[in-house]
Design a protein around this motif. Structure first.
Motif, mmCIF file in Angstrom:
data_model
loop_
_atom_site.group_PDB
_atom_site.id
_atom_site.type_symbol
_atom_site.label_atom_id
_atom_site.label_comp_id
_atom_site.label_asym_id
_atom_site.label_seq_id
_atom_site.Cartn_x
_atom_site.Cartn_y
_atom_site.Cartn_z
ATOM 1 N N ARG B 45 35.555 40.850 38.083
ATOM 2 C CA ARG B 45 36.662 41.054 39.027
ATOM 3 C C ARG B 45 36.956 39.791 39.836
ATOM 4 O O ARG B 45 38.042 39.653 40.403
ATOM 5 C CB ARG B 45 36.361 42.225 39.957
ATOM 6 N N ASN B 48 39.943 37.109 38.286
ATOM 7 C CA ASN B 48 41.353 37.084 38.718
ATOM 8 C C ASN B 48 41.481 37.432 40.200
ATOM 9 O O ASN B 48 42.513 37.851 40.659
ATOM 10 C CB ASN B 48 42.220 38.003 37.853
ATOM 11 N N LEU B 50 40.301 39.832 42.054
ATOM 12 C CA LEU B 50 40.355 41.177 42.626
ATOM 13 C C LEU B 50 39.292 41.259 43.699
ATOM 14 O O LEU B 50 39.363 42.082 44.611
ATOM 15 C CB LEU B 50 40.096 42.238 41.551
ATOM 16 N N PHE B 81 43.590 42.755 32.362
ATOM 17 C CA PHE B 81 42.425 43.428 32.930
ATOM 18 C C PHE B 81 42.471 44.906 32.556
ATOM 19 O O PHE B 81 43.468 45.575 32.781
ATOM 20 C CB PHE B 81 42.404 43.267 34.459
#
Lengths: 218, 242
Positions: B45, B48, B50, B81
Motif C-alpha cells: 500500500r 502508491n 495509500l 491495485f
C-alpha cells in the motif's frame, strides 16, 4: 360576528398571499444556499484535515447549540454595531443560511462517513483527484443516506422561516400577527397561517417518507 | 522500477515497517507472504501511497513517492491495485466501473474507453457481464472485474493485496488463472498472498515478512521447500496444514 370577521379575512387574503410568497421566497433561497454551504461544510467536516474538521465542528456546535431567534437578533441588532448593517430581508436570509447549513453539514458528513474506506482507496489508487473521488464515487453513494434526512431538514427549515418575523420581515407569520390586531379572531387567523405553511411542507414530508422507504429497499 | 530505501513506518507505537530495503525490477513477479499483522499489506500500500511512510525513500519509476510534494495522480494511474474486498463501485455497472479512470484520469474519449474496457473484460472472461451491477456478481467475478478495472489504465505495475482471501474456495482458481495470464504478458506484479501454488508457478521471488521486517527472500522453491529461518519454516507448516 364570526361571519363578519370571515368576510374581512376574505377581503384581506391578498395580504396573506403576499406573506405566503415572501415565506416561499425565503424558504426557496434558504434551501438552496443551505444545501450548497451545507455540502461544502459537510465535506470539510468529513475530511482528513484535522484543522478544517475542528473549525467546522466548532461552527456547527455553536449554531446548533444556540436558539435561532438569538442568532437572528445577533445578525440584525449586533452586527450593525460592528459596521455590518443589513436590511431585514437579507439579514433573514443570512441567518437562515448560517443555521440551516450547520444542520445540513451534519447530515452530509454522516452520509459521507457511512461510505466504506475501501471506496476512497479504490478511487484514490485509480488516480482520480480528490474532487473527482467525491463527485464520481463518494457523494453519489452517500446521497442514499443523505437524501431522506435532508428532505426532512427542508421541512424544518421551511417552518423555521417563521422565526424571521421577529425582525419585521413581512412573511406569513408576521402577516398573521399584523392581521390579528385588526381581526381579533386568533384561532381563525392562525389556523389559516398554519394551513398555508402546511401546504408547502406537506409535499416535502411525503417526499421524505417516500425516499426513506425507497432507500430502505435498496 | 520500484525501490524501497530504509523505509520505516509506525502505526502509533507499532513499528509496522522496520527498515525495509527492496528492489523490484521490471517484469518481476514478487509474492509477499507472512502472518497477519506482519506488514505485508502495508508494504504494497506504500507503493502508491495509500499509506504514508515516516522515514526512508520509495521510488517508483523515478517518482519520489515518499515526498509529500509529489503529485501522485499520474503515477497512480500507472499502478493497478486490486483489493482483498474488491471495492467495486456499487452504484455503477461493470463497464462504468472499468471506464471511470480511463475517462476521468487519462481523459480519453468514452468511445475509446469503452473499447478498451470491453477488451479487458474479455481478458478476464466476463464479456457478457458489462451491464451488470457488482452486487449481481459472485465474489470471483467481482474480483476479476476489479482486475479488469486496474488493467484498463494500461498500468506497468499491478499490486494485489490478498486478492483471493475473501473468496469461496471454488472461485479462487478463476482469479488466479487471470493473474497467471498477466504474468505471461510480462506485467510487473507484487502479490500479497498465501497461495503457494500460484507462488510456485509464477513468482520470481518470494518475500517473507514478520513483525514489519523482511525476514527472508528467495525463489519459491527455495523458500517453500527449504526455508532458511525457523520463523518461515513454522509459517509454511501452518499454511500447509490449515
Amino acid at each position: 360576528m364570526m361571519a363578519f370577521y370571515f368576510s374581512r379575512l376574505v377581503e384581506i387574503y391578498p395580504f396573506f398571499l403576499k406573506g405566503l410568497l415572501m415565506t416561499s421566497k425565503i424558504a426557496f433561497i434558504s434551501l438552496i444556499s443551505c444545501t450548497l454551504i451545507g455540502f461544502v461544510l459537510g465535506i470539510a467536516r468529513s475530511s482528513n484535515n484535522l484543522i478544517l474538521k475542528r473549525v467546522v465542528g466548532v461552527y456547527v456546535a455553536f449554531v446548533r447549540g444556540t436558539p435561532f431567534v438569538v442568532q437572528i437578533f445577533i445578525i440584525f441588532f449586533i452586527l450593525p454595531e460592528w459596521g455590518l448593517q443589513l436590511e431585514a430581508f437579507p439579514a433573514a436570509l443570512l441567518a437562515m443560511a448560517i443555521m440551516g447549513s450547520a444542520f445540513i453539514c451534519e447530515i452530509v458528513a454522516g452520509g459521507i462517513n457511512s461510505i466504506p474506506k475501501g471506496q476512497w482507496e479504490a478511487a484514490t489508487s485509480s488516480g482520480l483527484t480528490l474532487i473527482q473521488q467525491l463527485r464520481l464515487v463518494i457523494v453519489p453513494q452517500a446521497m442514499k443516506v443523505i437524501l431522506p434526512p435532508l428532505v426532512g431538514q427542508y421541512v424544518l427549515l421551511i417552518k423555521d422561516t417563521s422565526v424571521v418575523s421577529v425582525i419585521g420581515v413581512m412573511e406569513l407569520t408576521r402577516v398573521g400577527w399584523v392581521t390579528v390586531v385588526r381581526i381579533p379572531e386568533g384561532l381563525m387567523v392562525f389556523s389559516l397561517v398554519g394551513v398555508l405553511y402546511f401546504s408547502i411542507s406537506y409535499p416535502l414530508i411525503l417526499l421524505s417518507n417516500y425516499l426513506e422507504r425507497r432507500m430502505a429497499v435498496q | 522500477m520500484i525501490e524501497f530505501k530504509n523505509v520505516n513506518k509506525w502505526f502509533g507505537k507499532l513499528h509496522v515497517l522496520n527498515n525495509i530495503n527492496l528492489k523490484i525490477s521490471k517484469g518481476e513477479v514478487l509474492v509477499i507472504c507472512g502472518p497477519s499483522g506482519s506488514g505485508k499489506s502495508t508494504l504494497i500500500r506504500c507503493i502508491n501511497r495509500l499509506e504514508k511512510i515516516q522515514d526512508g525513500e520509495i521510488i517508483v519509476n523515478s517518482s519520489l513517492v515518499h515526498k509529500k510534494s509529489s503529485n501522485l495522480t499520474q503515477l497512480r494511474g500507472e499502478i493497478g491495485f486490486v483489493f482483498q474486498q474488491f471495492h467495486l463501485y456499487p452504484h455503477m455497472t461493470v463497464l462504468q466501473n472499468i471506464m471511470l479512470a480511463p475517462v476521468n484520469v487519462k481523459k480519453i474519449s468514452k468511445k475509446e474507453a469503452e473499447k478498451i474496457s470491453m477488451k479487458k473484460l474479455d481478458q478476464v472472461g466476463l464479456t457478457g457481464k458489462s451491464g451488470a451491477y457488482p452486487a449481481q456478481l459472485s465474489g470471483g467475478q467481482q474480483q476479476r472485474v476489479a482486475i479488469a478495472r486496474g488493467l484498463a489504465m494500461s498500468p506497468e505495475i499491478m499490486l494485489f493485496d490478498e486478492p483471493t482471501s475473501a473468496l469461496d474456495p471454488e472461485m479462487i482458481g478463476e482469479v488466479l488463472d487471470v493473474m497467471v495470464n498477466l504474468v505471461s504478458e510480462g506485467m510487473t506484479m507484487c502479490v500479497v498472498t498465501h497461495e503457494m501454488g500460484f507462488a510456485k508457478k509464477v513468482a520470481d521471488r518470494v518475500l517473507f515478512m514478520d513483525e514489519g521486517m523482511i525476514v527472508e527472500t528467495g525463489t519459491p522453491d527455495e523458500f517453500f521447500d527449504s526455508p532458511k529461518t525457523d520463523r518461515a519454516a513454522e509459517f509454511i507448516s501452518k499454511i500447509l496444514t490449515h
